[in-house]
Design a protein around this motif. Structure first.
Motif, mmCIF file in Angstrom:
data_model
loop_
_atom_site.group_PDB
_atom_site.id
_atom_site.type_symbol
_atom_site.label_atom_id
_atom_site.label_comp_id
_atom_site.label_asym_id
_atom_site.label_seq_id
_atom_site.Cartn_x
_atom_site.Cartn_y
_atom_site.Cartn_z
ATOM 1 N N LEU A 19 0.822 -1.209 0.000
ATOM 2 C CA LEU A 19 0.000 0.000 0.000
ATOM 3 C C LEU A 19 0.859 1.265 0.000
ATOM 4 N N LEU A 20 1.913 1.280 0.795
ATOM 5 C CA LEU A 20 2.798 2.447 0.832
ATOM 6 C C LEU A 20 3.508 2.646 -0.501
ATOM 7 N N THR A 21 3.907 1.563 -1.139
ATOM 8 C CA THR A 21 4.552 1.660 -2.447
ATOM 9 C C THR A 21 3.584 2.231 -3.470
ATOM 10 N N ARG A 22 2.356 1.765 -3.468
ATOM 11 C CA ARG A 22 1.353 2.275 -4.410
ATOM 12 C C ARG A 22 1.048 3.745 -4.149
ATOM 13 N N LEU A 23 0.991 4.133 -2.887
ATOM 14 C CA LEU A 23 0.749 5.519 -2.535
ATOM 15 C C LEU A 23 1.897 6.404 -3.018
ATOM 16 N N ARG A 24 3.126 5.971 -2.781
ATOM 17 C CA ARG A 24 4.291 6.730 -3.233
ATOM 18 C C ARG A 24 4.285 6.890 -4.749
ATOM 19 N N ASP A 25 3.975 5.829 -5.465
ATOM 20 C CA ASP A 25 3.926 5.892 -6.919
ATOM 21 C C ASP A 25 2.837 6.846 -7.397
ATOM 22 N N ALA A 26 1.691 6.825 -6.735
ATOM 23 C CA ALA A 26 0.597 7.728 -7.116
ATOM 24 C C ALA A 26 0.989 9.182 -6.872
#
Length: 119
Positions: A19-26
């Motif tokens: 989830l944190l990786t996806r948030l950072r990418d977004a």
């Protein structure tokens, strides 16, 4: 029983990491507080198209040359304060660079077409 608790915790940590990786990418793909995001590679390519040094960009943008050097030493999105990125991008755009967004073909830069002169 202990092993199932450990497995459950490790699974939860794994999901949090995703989830944190996806948030950072977004965040990297989108504007933050109205800032127009662009990459260090785009900034370097824009300078190359204009045949500008870091000093030239510093003069045009009002951002110090050491700050530009520090920002260009990293890869990825241009870091620092959003207003610093805006100053850099605005200076490059005023000089005739167009930033091409990530649209399936890859982000990039190009020189804008100049208006044809009438005789």
């Amino acid at each position: 029983m202990v092993s199932s608790v450990i497995w459950g915790c490790s699974r939860a940590l794994y999901l949090i990491e995703i989830l944190l990786t996806r948030l950072r990418d977004a965040i990297n793909r989108n504007s933050i507080n109205g800032a127009r995001m662009f990459s260090v590679r785009q900034m370097k390519a824009a300078r190359a198209l204009l045949a500008w040094s870091q000093g030239d960009l510093a003069k045009a943008s009002g951002v110090s040359e050491p700050t530009i050097a520090r920002l260009e030493s990293e890869d990825g999105e241009v870091g620092g304060r959003p207003e610093t990125g805006d100053k850099l991008r605005t200076a490059l755009e005023k000089a005739g660079v167009e930033f091409i967004p990530e649209n399936g073909g890859g982000a990039g830069v190009r020189l804008t077409k100049r208006a044809k002169r009438t005789k």
